[in-house]
Design a protein around this motif. Structure first.
Motif, PDB file in Angstrom:
ATOM      1  N   ALA A 228       0.826  -1.210   0.000  1.00 10.16           N
ATOM      2  CA  ALA A 228       0.000   0.000   0.000  1.00 10.16           C
ATOM      3  C   ALA A 228       0.858   1.257   0.000  1.00 10.16           C
ATOM      4  O   ALA A 228       0.643   2.171  -0.801  1.00 10.16           O
ATOM      5  N   LEU A 229       1.838   1.337   0.894  1.00 13.19           N
ATOM      6  CA  LEU A 229       2.674   2.540   0.978  1.00 13.19           C
ATOM      7  C   LEU A 229       3.593   2.670  -0.235  1.00 13.19           C
ATOM      8  O   LEU A 229       3.980   3.784  -0.603  1.00 13.19           O
ATOM      9  N   SER A 230       3.943   1.564  -0.852  1.00 10.30           N
ATOM     10  CA  SER A 230       4.832   1.615  -2.012  1.00 10.30           C
ATOM     11  C   SER A 230       4.158   2.258  -3.218  1.00 10.30           C
ATOM     12  O   SER A 230       4.835   2.591  -4.195  1.00 10.30           O
ATOM     13  N   ARG A 231       2.860   2.433  -3.166  1.00 12.64           N
ATOM     14  CA  ARG A 231       2.152   3.036  -4.298  1.00 12.64           C
ATOM     15  C   ARG A 231       2.302   4.546  -4.364  1.00 12.64           C
ATOM     16  O   ARG A 231       1.940   5.154  -5.368  1.00 12.64           O
ATOM     17  N   PHE A 232       2.837   5.178  -3.308  1.00 10.63           N
ATOM     18  CA  PHE A 232       2.819   6.631  -3.232  1.00 10.63           C
ATOM     19  C   PHE A 232       4.202   7.212  -3.484  1.00 10.63           C
ATOM     20  O   PHE A 232       5.224   6.586  -3.223  1.00 10.63           O
ATOM     21  N   ARG A 233       4.193   8.441  -3.990  1.00  9.74           N
ATOM     22  CA  ARG A 233       5.429   9.145  -4.290  1.00  9.74           C
ATOM     23  C   ARG A 233       6.100   9.624  -3.000  1.00  9.74           C
ATOM     24  O   ARG A 233       5.505   9.630  -1.930  1.00  9.74           O
ATOM     25  N   ALA A 234       7.331  10.077  -3.179  1.00  9.34           N
ATOM     26  CA  ALA A 234       8.074  10.592  -2.033  1.00  9.34           C
ATOM     27  C   ALA A 234       7.425  11.848  -1.459  1.00  9.34           C
ATOM     28  O   ALA A 234       7.612  12.155  -0.283  1.00  9.34           O
ATOM     29  N   SER A 235       6.646  12.583  -2.254  1.00 12.25           N
ATOM     30  CA  SER A 235       5.993  13.803  -1.761  1.00 12.25           C
ATOM     31  C   SER A 235       5.000  13.524  -0.644  1.00 12.25           C
ATOM     32  O   SER A 235       4.671  14.425   0.131  1.00 12.25           O
ATOM     33  N   SER A 236       4.527  12.296  -0.523  1.00  8.32           N
ATOM     34  CA  SER A 236       3.601  11.953   0.566  1.00  8.32           C
ATOM     35  C   SER A 236       4.308  11.829   1.903  1.00  8.32           C
ATOM     36  O   SER A 236       3.637  11.710   2.941  1.00  8.32           O
TER      37      SER A 236
END
Length: 486
Positions: A228-236
């Motif tokens: 789940a967390l791997s789906r988001f960019r570093a900006s999150s």
């Protein structure tokens, strides 16, 4: 006269009925006394529905500037009030976004709206801690962002298992994000940015999580590498001081010795040769002082040296014995017998055949000396040491089939690329074969090849050091860097 005599008895039922009616009214008034604002007139609150009482109680504390036009009269309909939507006479939505509300969220107010599905109080000036919201068992969307709420993460929210959207961003919440938040398995949007949350990030792995942001907090530690967390960019995850780290944001968590893992009980034997001598440097907090590992390594080198010297002594002794024997035979007889010539030839042959064992021992000694040290390719200047490499700050560049690649900035500002090979996948290659291969590759020079500058190997660890190129890999240039957007 008979009629007058029995008239009082005939009126008794009427007096009794009037008494019961008065008692019921008093009891009803008493039952509502705890539910309503004491400042409201008794005539307007006596027979209010529970949902209307909840709304007026909330307004009395959260609307100090009287922005909400909630009118109470004999013909009021709370389902027509601002921001209120009802279904079958019950409040199911309360959206008071940007109403200029000022005050706090009073307890035992909106928590009585047990049919509420959506609660939005965002972009107001509400402050203080949040009350207990656990009674809102049907709540699906909670928007409390852009206020001044404070205190720790509201524990009652963790009981709202039907929650799909939670937005607590842009407030003053503090403390850790509770790990129990992973139990809200229906969440598809979680926004906690711009608060003062600290501690580590829980291993969120909600399969339907599509919106996520924890930037602008004080979180620390590695970001859990969940799907789940791997789906988001570093900006999150940005603006958490320098605390957060991990593969998702391409930041190595351990600034000391980033190319070596801490030894675990299962791999302790494989990691021991990393610490060699006072000339080497450890990176995972291993102190460079005499240790059992150093003693074992030193003992191995000394043992090989003594063994080599012993072999040389034996060879010299055999050689001297052969010469003495030959001289004796020459003086005892003027003509050598047919047996003497072959005997001398046998001794000489034995001497020649035993000389390679000496060479092999020397080569083994040199190989052991190379193991655990930074070995530069032929003709390369030794611009840095293993100690400097271990102290370098590192940035994760990517993971490949047989290893992980890092960008390392040395303390002399030199930038190199370090590829750490996977010990499991390269275990089939012996140390001698790896060294021969690196010696061969290290000598290759071509405009389209990145030259190998040095390599390192010890049991369980193999590193290849070459020049850093800021343009990325050939694969990324051809196919582009794949980024999952949300």
């Amino acid at each position: 006269m008979p009629i007058l005599t029995h008239a009082p008895h005939a009126l008794l039922p009427f007096f009794f009925f009037f008494f019961l009616l008065s008692f019921s009214s008093s009891a009803a008034a008493a039952s509502f006394s705890d539910d309503v604002d004491p400042n409201l007139p008794f005539q307007t609150t006596l027979f209010q529905p529970t949902d209307a009482v909840s709304l007026t109680t909330f307004k009395s504390k959260a609307d100090l500037d009287h922005k909400l036009l909630y009118l109470l009269n004999e013909r009021f309909d709370y389902c027509q009030w601002q921001g209120v939507k009802c279904a079958q006479g019950r409040v199911v939505r309360l959206v008071l976004q940007s109403f200029g509300l000022r005050g706090n969220f009073p307890p035992d107010s909106l928590s009585r709206l047990d049919q509420l599905r959506v609660l939005s109080l965002n972009n107001n000036s509400l402050s203080g801690p949040l009350p207990d919201l656990s009674a809102l068992t049907n709540l699906k969307s909670l928007f409390l962002d852009r206020n001044s709420f404070s205190g720790s993460f509201p524990p009652s929210i963790l009981t709202l298992h039907r929650l799909l959207t939670l937005d607590l961003s842009s407030n003053n919440f503090t403390g850790p994000i509770p790990v129990e938040i992973v139990k809200l398995d229906r969440l598809n949007s979680l926004r906690l940015e711009l608060n003062r949350f600290n501690g580590t990030l829980p291993p969120l792995n909600q399969s339907m999580l599509l919106v996520f942001n924890v930037s602008g907090n004080n979180l620390t530690g590695p970001i859990p590498l969940t799907p789940a967390l791997s789906r988001f960019r570093a900006s999150s995850f940005l603006r958490n001081d320098v605390g957060l780290c991990g593969e998702i944001i391409n930041k190595v968590c351990n600034s000391r010795a980033p190319f070596f893992d801490s030894p675990s009980p299962s791999s302790a034997a494989a990691q021991q040769p990393l610490v060699q001598s006072a000339e080497s440097s450890s990176g995972n907090g291993v102190v460079l002082s005499p240790s059992p590992v150093n003693h074992k390594k030193t003992g191995l080198i000394l043992g090989l040296s003594i063994g080599s010297a012993f072999v040389m002594v034996i060879l010299l002794g055999l050689f001297s014995f052969a010469r003495a024997h030959k001289s004796t035979m020459a003086t005892s007889s003027f003509s050598p017998s047919p047996e003497q010539g072959p005997s001398s030839h046998v001794e000489t042959t034995r001497e020649i055949t035993e000389l390679p064992s000496k060479t092999k021992a020397v080569e083994e000694l040199q190989r052991v000396h190379k193991s655990g040290n930074l070995v530069f390719s032929a003709g390369e200047a030794q611009l840095y040491s293993l100690e400097q490499l271990m102290r370098a700050s590192a940035e994760l560049l990517g993971r490949g089939t047989i290893g992980t690649t890092y960008k390392a900035v040395l303390d002399n500002q030199l930038i190199v690329t370090v590829k750490r090979l996977d010990a499991v996948k390269t275990a089939v290659i012996s140390g001698e074969a790896f060294e021969r291969h690196m010696d061969g590759v290290g000598g290759l020079r071509h405009p389209n090849l990145v030259p190998v500058r040095a390599f390192f190997q010890a049991k369980g660890e193999r590193l290849i050091i070459f020049d850093y190129h800021p343009n990325g890999s050939l694969f990324n240039l051809i196919h582009g860097k794949s980024i999952i957007t949300c």
